[in-house]
Motif scaffolding. Structure first.
Motif, PDB file in Angstrom:
ATOM      1  N   CYS A 103       0.835  -1.196   0.000  1.00 37.63           N
ATOM      2  CA  CYS A 103       0.000   0.000   0.000  1.00 37.63           C
ATOM      3  C   CYS A 103       0.874   1.251   0.000  1.00 37.63           C
ATOM      4  N   PHE A 147       0.137   4.125   1.342  1.00 33.50           N
ATOM      5  CA  PHE A 147      -0.136   5.105   2.399  1.00 33.50           C
ATOM      6  C   PHE A 147       0.523   4.796   3.742  1.00 33.50           C
ATOM      7  N   CYS A 148      -0.225   4.386   4.764  1.00 27.82           N
ATOM      8  CA  CYS A 148       0.336   4.524   6.124  1.00 27.82           C
ATOM      9  C   CYS A 148       1.410   3.496   6.478  1.00 27.82           C
ATOM     10  N   THR A 199       1.395   1.110   8.414  1.00 25.47           N
ATOM     11  CA  THR A 199       0.981  -0.281   8.644  1.00 25.47           C
ATOM     12  C   THR A 199       1.626  -1.188   7.602  1.00 25.47           C
ATOM     13  N   GLY A 200       1.762  -0.679   6.383  1.00 30.17           N
ATOM     14  CA  GLY A 200       2.466  -1.417   5.334  1.00 30.17           C
ATOM     15  C   GLY A 200       1.694  -2.625   4.827  1.00 30.17           C
ATOM     16  N   CYS A 201       0.397  -2.471   4.607  1.00 25.74           N
ATOM     17  CA  CYS A 201      -0.398  -3.622   4.141  1.00 25.74           C
ATOM     18  C   CYS A 201       0.090  -4.118   2.782  1.00 25.74           C
ATOM     19  N   LEU A 258      -7.769  -4.369   3.800  1.00 31.06           N
ATOM     20  CA  LEU A 258      -7.273  -3.034   3.448  1.00 31.06           C
ATOM     21  C   LEU A 258      -8.282  -2.011   3.945  1.00 31.06           C
ATOM     22  N   CYS A 259      -7.831  -0.790   4.202  1.00 32.24           N
ATOM     23  CA  CYS A 259      -8.813   0.278   4.423  1.00 32.24           C
ATOM     24  C   CYS A 259      -9.128   0.898   3.062  1.00 32.24           C
ATOM     25  N   LYS A 299      -8.541   3.771   1.683  1.00 29.14           N
ATOM     26  CA  LYS A 299      -7.434   4.466   0.985  1.00 29.14           C
ATOM     27  C   LYS A 299      -6.603   3.478   0.175  1.00 29.14           C
ATOM     28  N   GLY A 300      -6.261   2.367   0.831  1.00 28.04           N
ATOM     29  CA  GLY A 300      -5.399   1.386   0.175  1.00 28.04           C
ATOM     30  C   GLY A 300      -6.077   0.703  -0.998  1.00 28.04           C
ATOM     31  N   HIS A 347      -3.960   4.108  11.400  1.00 30.11           N
ATOM     32  CA  HIS A 347      -3.409   2.786  11.074  1.00 30.11           C
ATOM     33  C   HIS A 347      -4.564   1.791  11.137  1.00 30.11           C
ATOM     34  N   PRO A 348      -5.572   1.983  10.281  1.00 28.03           N
ATOM     35  CA  PRO A 348      -6.854   1.281  10.477  1.00 28.03           C
ATOM     36  C   PRO A 348      -6.755  -0.246  10.486  1.00 28.03           C
ATOM     37  N   VAL A 349      -5.949  -0.808   9.613  1.00 28.96           N
ATOM     38  CA  VAL A 349      -5.919  -2.277   9.532  1.00 28.96           C
ATOM     39  C   VAL A 349      -5.191  -2.875  10.752  1.00 28.96           C
TER      40      VAL A 349
HETATM   41 FE1  SF4 Z   1      -2.842   1.209   3.418  1.00 28.66          FE
HETATM   42 FE2  SF4 Z   1      -4.939   1.358   5.000  1.00 28.66          FE
HETATM   43 FE3  SF4 Z   1      -3.193  -0.645   5.251  1.00 28.66          FE
HETATM   44 FE4  SF4 Z   1      -2.525   1.816   5.996  1.00 28.66          FE
HETATM   45  S1  SF4 Z   1      -4.108   0.528   6.908  1.00 28.66           S
HETATM   46  S2  SF4 Z   1      -1.272   0.408   4.795  1.00 28.66           S
HETATM   47  S3  SF4 Z   1      -3.567   3.064   4.461  1.00 28.66           S
HETATM   48  S4  SF4 Z   1      -4.520  -0.242   3.508  1.00 28.66           S
END
Ligand code: SF4
Ligand code: MGD
Length: 721
Positions: free
Chosen positions: A13, A15-16, A18-20, A46-47, A49-50, A179-181
């Motif tokens: 991902c 974005f954040c 968390t590194g999904c 994933l959230c 955004k991802g 860091h939603p996930v």
């Molecule tokens: Fe991407 Fe969302 Fe996972 Fe953060 S929590 S890495 S923004 S998918």
């Protein structure tokens, strides 16, 4: 089906921290969809955004060719013209002011290889240590905290600690939105075992706080006193572990004197729960309760983020969380660890690990240490003495110097400083000057910094290039290139190589054919240090969904727990003790005496409230990417100000009213969102909106040690507009 991708390519991902892991769906050479990688730590989740990347990649605002500013306007140019001008301006700056007159300002979103390369070009190739980036605004205090406590940067644990923790303390982090996930994993842990205790320490009652057994709302800035008070309770309730701290910890005063446990107890006498109730507004009973939760649990993990880092006492706040873990021995066991969450997808991997800041060299080496410079010069095959022994300017000093045209030429890559710097008016005024020069590598025409750059370079975006990201848990993953760059866009790797060659950088400094060569050199450079990436070959990274360093050999699985014999490959198997904090000469970590001190700008008669800023779930930083996604834009179309119900009532403010915010620096009107999220006396504004840039109002005071700005606290006045 007609829309089914014909290929799925493994990536990470954008974005954040968390590194999904993601799978990019490709059809007819275009990115058409994204889904979670079920084999990565995010287990396929994933959230939004991802998941909603395609409209960003193909947005109509993409910059697809270079531009040069002529008579105030950006005009299309060829690559050769644009890079020719960059070369001319950087050479002029060097001739006029020497290496300190040039600078690089990068990003925790650039690829690891890109930051390693940029830092090497400037430090080894051009003699300038003015290499900085947005992680200074983000993780610098965490770096300072880890280095002072453990002697080495980066967290000791991993995300899997969540699954074994019986108490989770979240302080200064709105994990559910930022860091939603990862937060989902915390919430699932609590759901599976309701006996798991969750403590959230935050002056806002965010969504994160909604799963807490205890939400601790305190006067902004007083959390240092609360953390010291927790230590006092832990000791007085005999919940500390003398067996652990007696063997593995040194007690150290603020002025670096080694003292004993009794001296620590004496220091803590200023922080009895009753005394701290008066400072923080938190009841003594609640302080006792959370301290007992922390100490009594079989395994406690703490998470924190910008609420602690973006403070003038950021390093101290970081130390104080680690103190609690070292006092209780909640460290180095599954479920027990202090753990800073990283803001960006590659602030750890790109910038901290590879040394992309003005005082650092790769793998935790320091510019000011001759032995470190010499070791690196040897590994890089360049003459001894090439690297300048004087650290460069940190972010705020660098932008101050640019605003005064003392730094004459700045290379900005993968960051949007005209929106994200604190007290930003000063810096945008500086960017307007005619006697300095800024080149910007940026994929989107509507990024705020585009308004001020002298040359704009079209950057290839995310799926259009190859390289690695290293997320919060020391996990490095490979992003594979899955589509061709649009128009004339180029990956930042190619842009930097072109720049270096034009600047006449010694070919021994840049012996690369492609980005994989940079990675392989980084593995070699890390090998002699505790970072050790030797085992992470490109072939392995192609297949694996990320590997956690240290990883010394190709058959090493990666390291989940650091500083523990049998877990951390840096500790010999026959080492006589279980723990070894090898970043410190005697193998002992430090419990620091860090007193409570107020914020840089406390509320006063003229500006009686506190302004804090941060993210919302659906937007990323300056909004250049997420504002392109209709669903995300609709959910948060414009910045607003969150006001507590009591404050709103006192000032006659209704939900949806226009409200004027004024600080010493500027003023601006926002729509009011009246709720119980902020505590009385506090207001919150998200910072994603380019039309309502709250950083015109924020403060550029910095932490003395980490040089990170205090985005989280400044004094403000509000009134009905
Ligand atoms: Fe991407 Fe969302 Fe996972 Fe953060 S929590 S890495 S923004 S998918
Ligand atoms: P981003 O929006 O992430 O913010 O501040 P910035 O880094 O300035 O900017 C990244 C830029 O890179 C975007 O313009 C994007 O379009 C561009 N980009 C995307 N991909 C690529 C690429 O592959 N190559 C190139 N060359 N460009 C690319 C972040 C900074 O802001 C940080 S890290 C923090 S933690 C601070 N947080 C913060 C806060 O909490 N409150 C307030 N008020 N301000 C803050 N500012 C800080």
């Amino acid at each position: 089906a007609a829309d089914e991708p014909d290929q799925w390519v493994k990536s990470v991902c954008r974005f954040c921290g968390t590194g999904c892991g993601v799978m990019v769906g490709i059809k007819n050479g275009k990115c058409v969809t994204v889904k979670g990688d079920p084999n990565n730590h995010n287990r396929g989740f994933l959230c939004l955004k991802g998941a909603l990347m395609p409209p960003i990649v193909y947005s109509k605002e993409r910059v697809t060719r270079p531009y040069i500013r002529r008579n105030g306007k950006l005009e299309p140019a060829s690559w050769d013209e644009a890079m020719g001008l960059v070369e001319k301006k950087f050479k002029e700056a060097l001739a006029e002011g020497g290496p300190t007159a040039i600078g690089y300002y990068g990003s925790g979103q650039a690829l690891t290889e890109e930051t390693y390369l940029a830092s090497k070009i400037f430090k080894a190739g051009l003699g300038s240590n003015n290499v900085e980036g947005n992680p200074r605004l983000c993780m610098a205090s965490a770096v300072g905290g880890y280095v002072t406590t453990f002697g080495k940067d980066e967290p000791c644990g991993s995300y899997s600690d969540i699954d074994a923790a019986t108490c989770i303390m979240i302080i200064g982090s709105n994990m559910s939105e930022c860091h939603p996930v990862l937060f989902k994993r915390v919430a699932s842990r609590k759901q599976a075992d309701p006996n798991v205790k969750i403590i959230v320490i935050d002056p806002r009652r965010t969504n994160t706080a909604r799963i807490a057994d205890e939400h601790v709302s305190f006067k902004p800035g007083t959390d240092l006193a609360i953390l010291n008070s927790m230590a006092w309770v832990i000791i007085n309730e005999e919940l500390d572990s003398p067996r652990f701290h007696g063997k593995y910890v040194n007690f150290m005063t603020n002025d670096k004197k080694k003292v004993d446990f009794d001296a620590y107890m004496k220091f803590l006498e200023d922080y009895t729960p009753e005394k701290v109730e008066k400072i923080s507004g938190v009841s003594a009973a609640q302080i006792r309760k959370i301290a007992k939760m922390f100490g009594e649990a079989s395994a406690t993990t703490s998470f924190w983020c910008m609420g602690l880092n973006q403070r003038i006492r950021g390093v101290w706040a970081n130390n104080l969380v680690s103190n609690l873990h070292l006092l209780t021995g909640h460290i180095g066991k599954p479920g027990a660890t202090p753990f800073s969450l990283t803001g960006q997808p590659n602030a750890c991997g790109g910038v901290r690990d590879t040394g992309g800041l003005c005082h650092l060299l790769p793998a935790g080496r320091l510019i000011k240490k001759e032995a470190h410079r010499n070791a690196l010069e040897k590994q890089w095959g360049i003459p001894k003495g090439t690297i300048n022994p004087k650290p460069g300017l940190h972010t705020i000093a660098l932008w101050n110097a640019f605003s005064e045209a003392k730094v004459k030429a700045m290379f900005v890559l993968c960051t949007n400083p005209a929106h994200s710097l604190p007290n930003v008016n000063i810096y945008t005024e500086g960017m307007k000057r005619k006697d300095n020069f800024m080149v910007l590598s940026e994929p989107f025409m509507d990024a705020e910094s585009v308004k001020y750059c002298d040359v704009l370079l079209p950057a290839a975006f995310w799926c259009e290039k190859r390289g690695t990201y290293g997320c919060s848990e020391r996990r490095y993953s490979l992003l594979k290139k899955s589509t061709e760059p649009l128009g004339e866009c180029k990956p930042d790797f190619e842009i930097l190589m072109d720049f270096a060659k034009r600047m006449g950088v010694d070919s021994r400094v840049i012996p690369y054919e492609n980005i994989d060569d940079v990675w392989n050199e980084w593995r070699m450079v890390s090998a002699a240090t505790p970072y050790n990436f030797s085992g992470m070959t490109r072939e392995r990274m192609e297949k694996a969904s990320g590997i956690l360093w240290p990883c010394p050999t190709e058959d090493h699985p990666g390291t989940k727990i650091r500083y523990v014999r049998g877990e951390d490959p840096n500790i010999p198997k026959d080492y006589p003790k279980k723990y070894n904090f090898y970043g410190k000469p005697d193998g002992r970590a430090v419990i620091w005496f860090r007193p409570y001190k107020g914020a840089a700008e406390e509320p006063n008669e003229e500006y009686p409230m506190v302004l804090t800023t941060g993210r919302v779930i659906d937007h990323w930083h300056t909004g250049t990417m997420t504002m392109k996604v209709p669903e995300l834009r609709r959910s948060f179309p414009a910045a607003y100000v969150e006001v507590n119900i009591e404050d709103a009532k006192a000032k006659g403010i209704q939900n949806g009213d226009n409200v004027l915010l004024e600080t010493k620096r500027d003023k601006m009107v926002f729509r009011a969102k009246v709720s119980d999220v902020c505590r009385p006396g506090l207001i919150f504004v998200p910072w994603y909106d380019a039309n309502l840039m709250i950083n015109k109002l924020t403060l550029n005071a910095i932490d003395k040690g980490s040089k990170q700005p205090e985005f989280k606290i400044c004094a403000v006045r509000i009134s009905k507009a």
